[in-house]
Design a protein around this motif. Structure first.
Motif, PDB file in Angstrom:
ATOM      1  N   THR A 114       0.840  -1.213   0.000  1.00 51.75           N
ATOM      2  CA  THR A 114       0.000   0.000   0.000  1.00 51.75           C
ATOM      3  C   THR A 114       0.873   1.260   0.000  1.00 51.75           C
ATOM      4  O   THR A 114       0.543   2.240   0.654  1.00 51.75           O
ATOM      5  CB  THR A 114      -0.971  -0.005   1.198  1.00 51.75           C
ATOM      6  N   ASN A 161       0.977   8.877   0.599  1.00 49.59           N
ATOM      7  CA  ASN A 161       0.881   8.293   1.942  1.00 49.59           C
ATOM      8  C   ASN A 161       2.212   8.377   2.696  1.00 49.59           C
ATOM      9  O   ASN A 161       3.082   7.515   2.558  1.00 49.59           O
ATOM     10  CB  ASN A 161       0.418   6.836   1.870  1.00 49.59           C
ATOM     11  N   HIS A 190       3.649   5.369   4.733  1.00 53.15           N
ATOM     12  CA  HIS A 190       4.170   4.193   4.032  1.00 53.15           C
ATOM     13  C   HIS A 190       5.310   4.566   3.080  1.00 53.15           C
ATOM     14  O   HIS A 190       5.603   3.813   2.153  1.00 53.15           O
ATOM     15  CB  HIS A 190       3.038   3.508   3.244  1.00 53.15           C
ATOM     16  N   SER A 231      -3.837   2.612  -1.399  1.00 56.75           N
ATOM     17  CA  SER A 231      -3.186   3.175  -0.220  1.00 56.75           C
ATOM     18  C   SER A 231      -4.134   4.193   0.403  1.00 56.75           C
ATOM     19  O   SER A 231      -4.351   5.261  -0.150  1.00 56.75           O
ATOM     20  CB  SER A 231      -1.874   3.852  -0.632  1.00 56.75           C
ATOM     21  N   ILE A 232      -4.707   3.838   1.545  1.00 55.16           N
ATOM     22  CA  ILE A 232      -5.634   4.784   2.192  1.00 55.16           C
ATOM     23  C   ILE A 232      -4.807   5.644   3.150  1.00 55.16           C
ATOM     24  O   ILE A 232      -4.420   5.188   4.224  1.00 55.16           O
ATOM     25  CB  ILE A 232      -6.740   4.043   2.960  1.00 55.16           C
ATOM     26  N   ARG A 279     -12.017   1.581   3.529  1.00 51.31           N
ATOM     27  CA  ARG A 279     -11.520   0.338   4.153  1.00 51.31           C
ATOM     28  C   ARG A 279     -12.140  -0.874   3.466  1.00 51.31           C
ATOM     29  O   ARG A 279     -11.445  -1.845   3.151  1.00 51.31           O
ATOM     30  CB  ARG A 279     -11.876   0.341   5.643  1.00 51.31           C
ATOM     31  N   LEU A 328     -10.651  -1.445   0.025  1.00 51.31           N
ATOM     32  CA  LEU A 328      -9.352  -2.133   0.093  1.00 51.31           C
ATOM     33  C   LEU A 328      -9.552  -3.612   0.442  1.00 51.31           C
ATOM     34  O   LEU A 328      -8.844  -4.478  -0.091  1.00 51.31           O
ATOM     35  CB  LEU A 328      -8.443  -1.451   1.133  1.00 51.31           C
ATOM     36  N   THR A 351      -8.163  -6.506  -1.868  1.00 54.43           N
ATOM     37  CA  THR A 351      -7.245  -7.514  -1.340  1.00 54.43           C
ATOM     38  C   THR A 351      -7.748  -8.914  -1.647  1.00 54.43           C
ATOM     39  O   THR A 351      -7.017  -9.769  -2.176  1.00 54.43           O
ATOM     40  CB  THR A 351      -7.110  -7.321   0.193  1.00 54.43           C
ATOM     41  N   GLY A 373       0.909  -2.828   5.472  1.00 55.17           N
ATOM     42  CA  GLY A 373       0.006  -1.727   5.821  1.00 55.17           C
ATOM     43  C   GLY A 373       0.348  -1.165   7.184  1.00 55.17           C
ATOM     44  O   GLY A 373       1.360  -1.534   7.791  1.00 55.17           O
ATOM     45  N   THR A 389      -5.687   0.873   6.516  1.00 55.19           N
ATOM     46  CA  THR A 389      -5.040  -0.136   5.689  1.00 55.19           C
ATOM     47  C   THR A 389      -4.921  -1.457   6.443  1.00 55.19           C
ATOM     48  O   THR A 389      -5.044  -2.521   5.842  1.00 55.19           O
ATOM     49  CB  THR A 389      -3.641   0.322   5.218  1.00 55.19           C
ATOM     50  N   THR A 390      -4.707  -1.390   7.756  1.00 56.31           N
ATOM     51  CA  THR A 390      -4.531  -2.637   8.518  1.00 56.31           C
ATOM     52  C   THR A 390      -5.807  -3.477   8.491  1.00 56.31           C
ATOM     53  O   THR A 390      -5.779  -4.621   8.025  1.00 56.31           O
ATOM     54  CB  THR A 390      -4.093  -2.312   9.963  1.00 56.31           C
ATOM     55  N   LEU A 440      -6.756  -4.656   4.737  1.00 57.23           N
ATOM     56  CA  LEU A 440      -5.959  -5.765   4.212  1.00 57.23           C
ATOM     57  C   LEU A 440      -6.323  -7.070   4.918  1.00 57.23           C
ATOM     58  O   LEU A 440      -6.505  -8.110   4.280  1.00 57.23           O
ATOM     59  CB  LEU A 440      -4.470  -5.470   4.416  1.00 57.23           C
TER      60      LEU A 440
END
Ligand code: FES
Length: 572
Positions: free
Chosen positions: A48, A53, A56, A84-85, A98, A101, A105, A121, A126-127, A130
């Motif tokens: 991501t 971002n 990241h 990539s949020i 979310r 994503l 995924t 992430g 992102t956590t 994913l």
């Protein structure tokens, strides 16, 4: 142990068919020899990374380290970019994306020849995004957390993400700091790659994933720029290849017990209220049972021992030097199910055994917690029949039992325009109410829940007051903010019926949130209430609005959280 012909990727590459030949010829076009990938676990690395971002930024480099590990262990890595949020920039609310994503995924892993996955992430949504998608797909995966950024620094002070910006903004509005000092905060508060380093949603969810068993031990606490973070990335790449051969699928790791471990970890860390939404959504994807009442029951018996802002004093970098999450979990070992399996094939208990705390002021002893219990509290009452949440640890104690007159705003725009009006009839005993900020109304429950205190009260020295909304709040925020009121006002939840001047009672010890208006009067108001028009009639916004569930159910799409099996794609 799996054999090469048991691998999922064998269906793409290993058969004696024209289609398989075609796949191999295109792998050659990509510059790969057959011996590079045939008969080897294909590891999808969902990256991501994005130029928008900052949390990241280091993923361009880290992905090479993950790949190195995969190669070393005899696997074949394939980097796949995923949405990539970026929490800070994504509007109207990153929570909306979310689920996007999560879908991306799941479908990337399903539609391509992946045998296992590394999920890169960390920045808030992102956590869970994913993890939710990879859980539904069901392939072995490891979550590789981005890690927190270094401590902020300006004007000789240590600054924490979000928390010190909110404080600085209040000081600027109260005339306590000048524009120059405010600019210094801007350039120094975020000064390295990595996620917010207060106990915001990022640190909360990365830690929760480690407690769930989804990361290598100790991974979630390592600051992003630390060389040990790069070492962890390589080790993650090595381990996922073994997990594929062992067929260590998520259902062996994500159990009712491991979710209790994750919730207990969040409570001991003083984690973000966003964790309630995300962990409930993740648990449902895994077929596990978790609800608001379970959170509240665990909160009543779990001490808060991470002395990290906003509830405490330090930052995630200090937490790492003090021993990190392994040390904190070892300290609360008695509250964990230590037999829970983790991605390295060992139990949580084995992974934390012997971890030491090096600074008792950062990770507090059980005998001297920041709070004996109740770092989060779930409230119910006629104003929130399906629940609401508050973080007592981050609010002033005198507000934990409070009655006050409501001052109601129908939108954030109206609030922003009206809050500093000198004629606004409000004092520190009032209860500020914002509605139409929930999953459909926000849309996506923007993090507006820390409603601004009127300037005239700030100048009087007021720094906290009771605030109620169906929005979320950043984990880096603080204050007596009642959040996630469910059902939300946009769909006619009781918050829609509150009027300025009504009395509202908050009683955290009794877990109660009550609108002191008669049932007859509320019934009369309900008859007059008109549903607002939908926020979206086309595009992803419409898909979101038609499918999203309420906060107490995790805000997942009902159609995504179902556990019906999806067949593997046909390949002819
Ligand atoms: Fe990315 Fe806070 S903005 S974690």
């Amino acid at each position: 142990m799996k054999k090469p012909e048991d691998l999922r990727s064998h269906r793409w590459f290993g058969r004696d068919t024209m289609r398989s030949f075609n796949h191999r010829s295109r792998m050659a076009q990509l510059g790969n020899a057959e011996s590079d990938y045939r008969g080897k676990p294909v590891i999808a690395i969902l990256n991501t990374w994005s130029e928008i971002n900052p949390c990241h930024m280091h993923f361009r480099q880290r992905v090479e380290e993950v790949k190195r590990g995969v190669w070393q262990a005899g696997g074949f890595p394939l980097e796949m970019p995923a949405m990539s949020i970026a929490e800070i920039f994504s509007k109207p609310s990153p929570l909306m994306y979310r689920n996007f994503l999560a879908m991306e995924t799941e479908e990337l892993l399903r539609s391509y020849p992946a045998d296992g996955a590394v999920l890169m992430g960390g920045c808030d949504k992102t956590t869970p995004g994913l993890v939710m998608g990879a859980t539904s797909m069901g392939l072995p995966f490891i979550f590789m957390p981005a890690g927190p950024m270094l401590r902020g620094s300006a004007g000789g002070k240590t600054l924490g993400s979000g928390t010190d910006m909110f404080k600085g903004w209040a000081q600027l509005r109260a005339g306590e700091i000048d524009q120059g000092e405010w600019q210094d905060i801007m350039s120094g508060i975020a000064r390295s790659p990595g996620t917010c380093m207060t106990m915001g949603t990022a640190a909360t969810m990365m830690s929760a994933c480690e407690a769930l068993g989804l990361t290598l031990p100790g991974a979630s606490s390592i600051p992003a720029p630390d060389s040990r973070h790069a070492q962890m990335a390589t080790a993650t790449g090595k381990r996922i290849v073994e997990m594929v051969w062992e067929d260590l699928v998520p259902t062996k790791i994500m159990t009712d017990a491991s979710f209790v471990n994750a919730v207990t970890c969040v409570l001991a860390m003083g984690g973000s209220t966003n964790a309630l939404i995300h962990l409930i959504a993740m648990a449902r994807r895994a077929g596990c049972s978790l609800d608001l009442d379970r959170f509240d029951a665990l909160a009543r018996t779990t001490p808060l021992i991470a002395n990290i802002r906003p509830a405490g004093k330090y930052l995630m970098e200090d937490f790492f030097y003090a021993g990190g999450l392994r040390a904190l979990l070892e300290r609360i070992r008695g509250k964990l199910d230590t037999a829970a399996l983790t991605v390295n094939g060992r139990t949580l208990g084995e992974n934390i055994a012997g971890a030491k705390v090096f600074d008792d002021d950062v990770i507090l002893p059980l005998a001297k917690p920041l709070l004996e219990s109740g770092s989060l509290a779930v409230l119910r009452g006629n104003l929130a029949p399906d629940g609401a949440v508050i973080k007592p640890a981050a609010s002033e104690a005198h507000l934990h039992k409070h009655r006050g007159k409501a001052v109601v705003f129908d939108s954030y725009d109206a609030l922003a325009k009206g809050i500093d009006d000198p004629a606004l009839d409000i004092d520190e005993t009032s209860v500020l109410v914002l509605r139409n900020a929930g999953p459909l109304g926000g849309p996506g429950m923007p993090e507006w829940g820390q409603l601004p205190i009127p300037k005239k009260l700030l100048q009087k020295g007021v720094r906290d007051m009771v605030r109620i909304s169906d929005a979320r709040m950043s984990g880096t925020s603080f204050g007596a903010c009642v959040l996630h009121v469910s059902p939300e006002s946009f769909i006619g939840g009781p918050l829609a019926l509150v009027q300025t001047g009504d009395t509202i009672e908050l009683d955290i010890p009794a877990r109660r949130l009550q609108l002191l208006v008669s049932d007859e009067e509320l019934a009369r108001r309900r008859k007059e209430w008109k549903a607002p028009p939908p926020r979206y009639t086309r595009g992803y916004g419409a898909i979101f609005s038609q499918n999203v569930t309420q906060a107490n159910e995790g805000c997942d799409f009902a159609v995504l959280s179902r556990r019906d099996p999806i067949p593997e794609p046909d390949i002819y």
